[in-house]
Design a protein around this motif. Structure first.
Motif, short mmCIF file in Angstrom:
data_model
loop_
_atom_site.label_atom_id
_atom_site.label_comp_id
_atom_site.label_asym_id
_atom_site.label_seq_id
_atom_site.Cartn_x
_atom_site.Cartn_y
_atom_site.Cartn_z
N HIS A 20 0.86 -1.18 0.00
CA HIS A 20 0.00 0.00 0.00
C HIS A 20 0.90 1.23 0.00
N VAL B 128 1.16 5.50 0.29
CA VAL B 128 0.59 6.80 0.61
C VAL B 128 1.69 7.82 0.39
N GLU C 175 -2.54 7.34 -3.38
CA GLU C 175 -3.22 7.91 -2.22
C GLU C 175 -2.38 9.09 -1.75
N SER D 62 -6.51 12.04 9.77
CA SER D 62 -6.30 11.95 8.33
C SER D 62 -5.24 10.90 7.99
N ARG E 112 -7.01 7.54 8.27
CA ARG E 112 -7.87 7.32 7.10
C ARG E 112 -7.05 6.89 5.89
N ALA E 113 -5.92 7.55 5.67
CA ALA E 113 -5.06 7.19 4.52
C ALA E 113 -4.54 5.78 4.65
N ARG F 212 -5.97 3.33 6.39
CA ARG F 212 -7.10 2.39 6.32
C ARG F 212 -7.61 2.22 4.91
N SER F 213 -7.29 3.15 4.02
CA SER F 213 -7.78 3.04 2.65
C SER F 213 -7.17 1.84 1.93
N GLY F 214 -6.08 1.33 2.46
CA GLY F 214 -5.45 0.13 1.92
C GLY F 214 -5.52 -0.95 2.98
#
Length: 117
Positions: free
Chosen positions: A75, A77, A95, A105, A108-109, A111-113
């Motif tokens: 993942h 970011v 991302e 924030s 969230r970044a 958790r997006s992966g």
């Protein structure tokens, strides 16, 4: 979690937040040593958080492209404090985490992966 951030103050601020989120953090200040380490330890991480602007021949976007090509399961970011980089980051399909970030924030970044370490 591989953290690539050349600003030691930013790295010192983000590491405890990442650790509080359950990440084990390995930190480098430039892309070249991060790549050298990653190529030998790819199984040790499942995510890369990189700044865009860094010293050396490769910036954070170059690092992100390298990771995507050579370690596609990780993942990614990409973080930046420069608005002019946002379009390039998102056009690349990465991302983005805008600086200044906060713990919410950042979480969230991540958790997006599928980030767990």
């Amino acid at each position: 979690m591989l953290l690539v951030e050349d600003n030691t103050d930013v790295a010192a601020a983000i590491q405890p937040v990442l650790q509080a989120l359950g990440c084990t953090v390995t930190h480098f200040e430039a892309a070249a040593p991060a790549i050298a380490w990653l190529d030998g330890h790819a199984g040790a991480v499942d995510a890369v958080l990189t700044d865009v602007v860094m010293p050396g021949a490769m910036d954070g976007l170059g690092l992100a492209r390298y990771v995507r090509e050579h370690h596609p399961r990780l993942h990614l970011v990409v973080m930046t404090g420069y608005a002019e980089h946002l379009d390039e980051i998102t056009r690349g399909g990465f991302e983005v985490l805008a600086k200044p970030w906060n713990a919410a924030s950042l979480a969230r970044a991540l958790r997006s992966g599928t980030v767990s370490a």
